[in-house]
Design an enzyme around this catalytic site. Structure first.
Site, short mmCIF file in Angstrom:
data_model
loop_
_atom_site.label_atom_id
_atom_site.label_comp_id
_atom_site.label_asym_id
_atom_site.label_seq_id
_atom_site.Cartn_x
_atom_site.Cartn_y
_atom_site.Cartn_z
N TYR A 162 0.83 -1.20 0.00
CA TYR A 162 0.00 0.00 0.00
C TYR A 162 0.87 1.26 0.00
O TYR A 162 0.44 2.33 -0.42
CB TYR A 162 -0.95 -0.02 1.20
CG TYR A 162 -2.15 0.88 1.04
CD1 TYR A 162 -2.96 0.81 -0.10
CD2 TYR A 162 -2.50 1.78 2.03
CE1 TYR A 162 -4.07 1.63 -0.24
CE2 TYR A 162 -3.62 2.60 1.89
CZ TYR A 162 -4.39 2.52 0.75
OH TYR A 162 -5.49 3.34 0.61
N LYS A 169 -3.63 8.16 3.69
CA LYS A 169 -4.97 7.87 4.22
C LYS A 169 -5.04 8.13 5.73
O LYS A 169 -6.10 8.50 6.24
CB LYS A 169 -5.36 6.42 3.92
CG LYS A 169 -5.62 6.15 2.45
CD LYS A 169 -6.81 6.91 1.91
CE LYS A 169 -7.17 6.47 0.50
NZ LYS A 169 -8.32 7.21 -0.07
#
Length: 261
Positions: A162, A169
């Site tokens: 990720y 995020k």
């Protein structure tokens, strides 16, 4: 498991702006469909002329009252959109921010190799654009409202591959909490929504994403993956008066995957 059929139009009269529809698999499209199903009017944006042919039929199918371009990296486009909404609707009740972006090399590479300008780009489009939207939306939320941003479990736990989007995020989730605090006195609630793995265009760029999907399906207590409508109906509920005193939450819509060790 029961399916949702003929839902009550509890959001009739509500005006919802949904940013981030790219195709029929988009989380944003699931939100727009759910809002329409429960009676809200929707405004849909498309990124650019290349994206328009893919998004326009979806907007037409939803009977979108407003269909407009929006590239948050282009000066003036965000302001023009909200000016159009003010002129045509005079208010807004719901805002869905479902956009994120990073350079391909920064997504593919590890965090140590992320460039400064690449990190800044990802933060601007994926996080600060929410703040800019909220600032423009707040004066139009004359009866209060609800703002949603799409996050992922990689914000609070390390998800291999990720990469840069994990810290980005995390910043998005923190921004939602601070916006919830600042906008609460105006009756505006803010939530970050954390869906489980979904087959979206953005997710397809992650390395070994199919493995992530299969693992999530196996680990989910409900025994299956969620879909974009699960996310959409969760947002629809949170936008109703039934959730009037919920704000600043990160809501997982993942079939329970996040509770598993």
């Amino acid at each position: 498991m029961k399916t949702i059929e003929n839902p009550t139009p509890i959001l009739a009269g509500y005006k919802a702006l949904v940013v981030g529809v790219a195709n029929e698999d988009s989380i944003a499209y699931g939100c727009a469909q759910a809002f329409r199903a429960v009676g809200a009017d929707v405004a849909i944006t498309y990124l650019n002329e290349k994206a328009k042919p893919h998004v326009e039929p979806l907007a037409q199918a939803l009977g979108a009252a407003i269909f407009a371009p929006l590239d948050v990296s282009k000066p003036g486009e965000l302001e023009a959109l909200f000016a159009q909404i003010e002129q045509e609707w005079g208010k807004i009740d719901i805002l869905v921010h479902s956009i994120a972006s990073a350079k391909k090399e920064d997504i593919k590479g590890g965090l140590l190799d992320c460039s400064a300008d690449g990190f800044a780009l990802a933060m601007d489009i994926s996080v600060h654009s929410l703040i800019r939207m909220a600032k423009l939306a707040a004066p139009l939320m004359t009866d209060g409202g609800t703002i949603f941003a799409m996050t992922y479990h990689g914000a609070c736990k390390v998800v291999p591959n990720y990469n840069v989007m994990g810290p980005v995020k995390a910043a998005l989730e923190a921004s939602c909490r601070y916006l919830a605090y600042e906008l609460g006195p105006k009756g505006i609630r803010v939530h970050s929504i954390s869906p489980g793995p979904l087959k979206t265009r953005a997710a397809s760029g992650l390395k070994d994403f199919d493995l992530l999907l299969n693992e999530a399906a196996e680990r989910a207590p409900v025994g299956e993956l969620v879909d974009i409508m699960d996310v959409g109906y969760t947002c629809a509920y949170l936008a109703t008066p039934y959730a009037r005193r919920l704000t600043g939450e990160t809501i997982y819509v993942d079939g329970g995957v996040n509770i598993m060790a």
